[in-house]
Design a protein around this motif. Structure first.
Motif, PDB file in Angstrom:
ATOM      1  N   ASP A  72       0.834  -1.204   0.000  1.00 27.39           N
ATOM      2  CA  ASP A  72       0.000   0.000   0.000  1.00 27.39           C
ATOM      3  C   ASP A  72       0.871   1.259   0.000  1.00 27.39           C
ATOM      4  OD1 ASP A  72      -2.291  -1.509  -0.038  1.00 27.39           O
ATOM      5  OD2 ASP A  72      -2.676  -1.354   2.119  1.00 27.39           O
ATOM      6  N   ASN A  73       1.930   1.256   0.813  1.00 26.31           N
ATOM      7  CA  ASN A  73       2.850   2.398   0.855  1.00 26.31           C
ATOM      8  C   ASN A  73       3.540   2.583  -0.498  1.00 26.31           C
ATOM      9  OD1 ASN A  73       2.226   2.891   3.509  1.00 26.31           O
ATOM     10  ND2 ASN A  73       3.956   1.747   4.307  1.00 26.31           N
ATOM     11  N   TYR A  74       3.959   1.483  -1.097  1.00 20.80           N
ATOM     12  CA  TYR A  74       4.602   1.533  -2.410  1.00 20.80           C
ATOM     13  C   TYR A  74       3.655   2.131  -3.453  1.00 20.80           C
ATOM     14  CZ  TYR A  74       6.052  -0.287  -6.956  1.00 20.80           C
ATOM     15  OH  TYR A  74       6.369  -0.415  -8.277  1.00 20.80           O
ATOM     16  N   ARG A  75       2.412   1.707  -3.432  1.00 18.05           N
ATOM     17  CA  ARG A  75       1.429   2.204  -4.397  1.00 18.05           C
ATOM     18  C   ARG A  75       1.197   3.704  -4.220  1.00 18.05           C
ATOM     19  NH1 ARG A  75      -3.368  -1.410  -4.172  1.00 18.05           N
ATOM     20  NH2 ARG A  75      -3.551  -0.412  -2.163  1.00 18.05           N
ATOM     21  N   ARG A  76       1.076   4.156  -2.945  1.00 18.63           N
ATOM     22  CA  ARG A  76       0.886   5.589  -2.687  1.00 18.63           C
ATOM     23  C   ARG A  76       2.104   6.394  -3.131  1.00 18.63           C
ATOM     24  NH1 ARG A  76       0.093   4.835   2.692  1.00 18.63           N
ATOM     25  NH2 ARG A  76      -1.597   3.379   2.735  1.00 18.63           N
ATOM     26  N   ARG A  77       3.290   5.882  -2.789  1.00 23.08           N
ATOM     27  CA  ARG A  77       4.530   6.567  -3.145  1.00 23.08           C
ATOM     28  C   ARG A  77       4.662   6.658  -4.669  1.00 23.08           C
ATOM     29  NH1 ARG A  77       7.326   3.904   0.392  1.00 23.08           N
ATOM     30  NH2 ARG A  77       7.891   2.242  -1.038  1.00 23.08           N
ATOM     31  N   ASN A  78       4.341   5.590  -5.353  1.00 23.85           N
ATOM     32  CA  ASN A  78       4.415   5.579  -6.817  1.00 23.85           C
ATOM     33  C   ASN A  78       3.430   6.575  -7.428  1.00 23.85           C
ATOM     34  OD1 ASN A  78       6.416   4.073  -7.898  1.00 23.85           O
ATOM     35  ND2 ASN A  78       5.089   2.476  -8.701  1.00 23.85           N
ATOM     36  N   ALA A  79       2.238   6.656  -6.865  1.00 23.07           N
ATOM     37  CA  ALA A  79       1.245   7.608  -7.375  1.00 23.07           C
ATOM     38  C   ALA A  79       1.746   9.041  -7.189  1.00 23.07           C
ATOM     39  CB  ALA A  79      -0.098   7.412  -6.671  1.00 23.07           C
ATOM     40  N   ALA A  80       2.359   9.327  -6.043  1.00 23.54           N
ATOM     41  CA  ALA A  80       2.879  10.669  -5.787  1.00 23.54           C
ATOM     42  C   ALA A  80       4.042  10.984  -6.728  1.00 23.54           C
ATOM     43  CB  ALA A  80       3.323  10.790  -4.332  1.00 23.54           C
ATOM     44  N   VAL A  81       4.927  10.026  -6.947  1.00 20.53           N
ATOM     45  CA  VAL A  81       6.066  10.235  -7.844  1.00 20.53           C
ATOM     46  C   VAL A  81       5.572  10.447  -9.268  1.00 20.53           C
ATOM     47  CG1 VAL A  81       8.039   9.057  -8.908  1.00 20.53           C
ATOM     48  CG2 VAL A  81       7.771   9.027  -6.437  1.00 20.53           C
ATOM     49  N   ARG A  82       4.586   9.682  -9.660  1.00 21.73           N
ATOM     50  CA  ARG A  82       4.036   9.819 -11.010  1.00 21.73           C
ATOM     51  C   ARG A  82       3.422  11.203 -11.204  1.00 21.73           C
ATOM     52  NH1 ARG A  82      -0.843   9.085 -13.728  1.00 21.73           N
ATOM     53  NH2 ARG A  82      -0.606   8.243 -15.832  1.00 21.73           N
ATOM     54  N   THR A  83       2.654  11.662 -10.231  1.00 19.72           N
ATOM     55  CA  THR A  83       2.034  12.980 -10.316  1.00 19.72           C
ATOM     56  C   THR A  83       3.099  14.063 -10.371  1.00 19.72           C
ATOM     57  OG1 THR A  83       0.126  12.178  -9.091  1.00 19.72           O
ATOM     58  CG2 THR A  83       0.422  14.550  -9.180  1.00 19.72           C
ATOM     59  N   ASP A  84       4.110  13.964  -9.501  1.00 24.32           N
ATOM     60  CA  ASP A  84       5.195  14.950  -9.502  1.00 24.32           C
ATOM     61  C   ASP A  84       5.942  14.949 -10.832  1.00 24.32           C
ATOM     62  OD1 ASP A  84       4.524  15.623  -6.926  1.00 24.32           O
ATOM     63  OD2 ASP A  84       6.178  14.503  -5.993  1.00 24.32           O
ATOM     64  N   SER A  85       6.171  13.773 -11.390  1.00 22.20           N
ATOM     65  CA  SER A  85       6.880  13.676 -12.668  1.00 22.20           C
ATOM     66  C   SER A  85       6.078  14.312 -13.793  1.00 22.20           C
ATOM     67  CB  SER A  85       7.161  12.214 -13.004  1.00 22.20           C
ATOM     68  OG  SER A  85       8.019  11.643 -12.070  1.00 22.20           O
ATOM     69  N   LEU A  86       4.774  14.077 -13.802  1.00 20.41           N
ATOM     70  CA  LEU A  86       3.935  14.696 -14.828  1.00 20.41           C
ATOM     71  C   LEU A  86       3.947  16.217 -14.707  1.00 20.41           C
ATOM     72  CD1 LEU A  86       0.856  12.298 -14.910  1.00 20.41           C
ATOM     73  CD2 LEU A  86       2.524  12.656 -16.716  1.00 20.41           C
ATOM     74  N   GLU A  87       3.859  16.712 -13.481  1.00 18.71           N
ATOM     75  CA  GLU A  87       3.887  18.163 -13.259  1.00 18.71           C
ATOM     76  C   GLU A  87       5.229  18.750 -13.677  1.00 18.71           C
ATOM     77  OE1 GLU A  87       1.489  20.353 -12.345  1.00 18.71           O
ATOM     78  OE2 GLU A  87       0.152  18.629 -12.597  1.00 18.71           O
ATOM     79  N   GLU A  88       6.319  18.077 -13.325  1.00 15.72           N
ATOM     80  CA  GLU A  88       7.652  18.555 -13.701  1.00 15.72           C
ATOM     81  C   GLU A  88       7.808  18.554 -15.221  1.00 15.72           C
ATOM     82  OE1 GLU A  88      11.286  20.242 -13.278  1.00 15.72           O
ATOM     83  OE2 GLU A  88       9.802  19.914 -11.699  1.00 15.72           O
ATOM     84  N   GLY A  89       7.319  17.522 -15.886  1.00 12.97           N
ATOM     85  CA  GLY A  89       7.362  17.479 -17.350  1.00 12.97           C
ATOM     86  C   GLY A  89       6.561  18.606 -17.980  1.00 12.97           C
ATOM     87  N   ARG A  90       5.413  18.888 -17.411  1.00 11.56           N
ATOM     88  CA  ARG A  90       4.577  19.985 -17.915  1.00 11.56           C
ATOM     89  C   ARG A  90       5.311  21.320 -17.760  1.00 11.56           C
ATOM     90  NH1 ARG A  90      -0.400  19.498 -15.090  1.00 11.56           N
ATOM     91  NH2 ARG A  90      -0.989  18.073 -16.716  1.00 11.56           N
ATOM     92  N   ARG A  91       5.926  21.539 -16.593  1.00  9.35           N
ATOM     93  CA  ARG A  91       6.661  22.788 -16.361  1.00  9.35           C
ATOM     94  C   ARG A  91       7.848  22.913 -17.321  1.00  9.35           C
ATOM     95  NH1 ARG A  91       5.308  21.525 -10.930  1.00  9.35           N
ATOM     96  NH2 ARG A  91       7.257  20.412 -10.628  1.00  9.35           N
ATOM     97  N   GLU A  92       8.569  21.830 -17.536  1.00  9.11           N
ATOM     98  CA  GLU A  92       9.721  21.861 -18.443  1.00  9.11           C
ATOM     99  C   GLU A  92       9.279  22.146 -19.879  1.00  9.11           C
ATOM    100  OE1 GLU A  92      13.047  21.836 -17.869  1.00  9.11           O
ATOM    101  OE2 GLU A  92      12.430  21.996 -15.773  1.00  9.11           O
ATOM    102  N   CYS A  93       8.166  21.572 -20.294  1.00 16.27           N
ATOM    103  CA  CYS A  93       7.637  21.816 -21.635  1.00 16.27           C
ATOM    104  C   CYS A  93       7.278  23.293 -21.802  1.00 16.27           C
ATOM    105  CB  CYS A  93       6.420  20.925 -21.882  1.00 16.27           C
ATOM    106  SG  CYS A  93       5.640  21.181 -23.484  1.00 16.27           S
ATOM    107  N   ILE A  94       6.587  23.840 -20.827  1.00 12.19           N
ATOM    108  CA  ILE A  94       6.202  25.248 -20.891  1.00 12.19           C
ATOM    109  C   ILE A  94       7.447  26.130 -20.888  1.00 12.19           C
ATOM    110  CG2 ILE A  94       5.082  27.102 -19.589  1.00 12.19           C
ATOM    111  CD1 ILE A  94       2.970  25.021 -18.738  1.00 12.19           C
ATOM    112  N   LYS A  95       8.409  25.794 -20.040  1.00  8.17           N
ATOM    113  CA  LYS A  95       9.640  26.584 -19.949  1.00  8.17           C
ATOM    114  C   LYS A  95      10.378  26.599 -21.285  1.00  8.17           C
ATOM    115  CE  LYS A  95      13.561  27.129 -16.837  1.00  8.17           C
ATOM    116  NZ  LYS A  95      14.233  26.563 -15.659  1.00  8.17           N
TER     117      LYS A  95
END
Length: 192
Positions: A72-95
């Motif tokens: 359960d912890n792994y799944r939550r951590r993975n979901a958070a990392v995935r969300t952060d990665s998508l946000e970081e990718g979006r910011r880099e694209c805009i930049k």
């Protein structure tokens, strides 16, 4: 009745009785007794075995619960990392697209009245790019009012009559943010 007939009848009856006893005998042999009598040592061994199996079961249940919690912890951590990665990718694209947006702004400022159709085309492409970036969560940093070092970068200062100290006089480069994160600070001239 004759003697031979009587003997044959007796033999058949005896055989039938013997067969009945033979079929009844295996049933009696297969049934187990309802109670067992154990010696003290056999009882002690049985209790130890039961306790050992109980401990083993409890350890297995605890291990399974820990594994479930870890997953359960792994799944939550993975979901958070995935969300952060998508946000970081979006910011880099805009930049990476901000210089293109700046060039469209410059082209619109320096366009001549002679090429009005070209100028209109540039405006349409600029607006489309800006709308796409806004859909991705980008917003322009406000440059009206007072200088804020958290969102503005002062590159010049100038004494201006009628303006209070710290007021933004001119914007050299627009700043942008995605959500709460600054992508690029606004480059401004500030009144002394």
């Amino acid at each position: 009745m004759s003697k031979k007939k009587k003997e044959a009848t007796v033999e058949v009856e005896e055989k039938t009785a013997q067969q009945t006893q033979d079929t009844a005998a295996p049933e009696t042999e297969q049934t187990a007794p309802e109670t067992y009598v154990l010696t003290a040592e056999e009882m002690k061994t049985a209790r130890e075995r039961i306790e050992s199996l109980q401990r083993e079961k409890e350890e297995t249940v605890a291990l399974l619960q820990r594994n479930q919690a870890d997953f359960d912890n792994y799944r939550r951590r993975n979901a958070a990392v995935r969300t952060d990665s998508l946000e970081e990718g979006r910011r880099e694209c805009i930049k990476s697209l901000l210089p293109v947006l700046d060039n469209f702004d410059r082209a619109m400022e320096n366009g001549s009245a002679e090429d009005s159709s070209w100028h209109e085309g540039v405006k349409l492409v600029h607006r489309q790019l800006l709308e796409t970036l806004q859909k991705m969560g980008m917003s322009e940093i406000d440059t009206t009012g007072k200088f804020d070092p958290n969102i503005h970068e002062a590159v010049m200062q100038e004494a201006v009559d009628g303006k209070e100290s710290g007021a933004i006089i001119a914007v050299f480069q627009k700043g942008y943010r995605v959500g709460d994160r600054i992508i690029r600070h606004s480059m401004v001239k500030v009144a002394e």
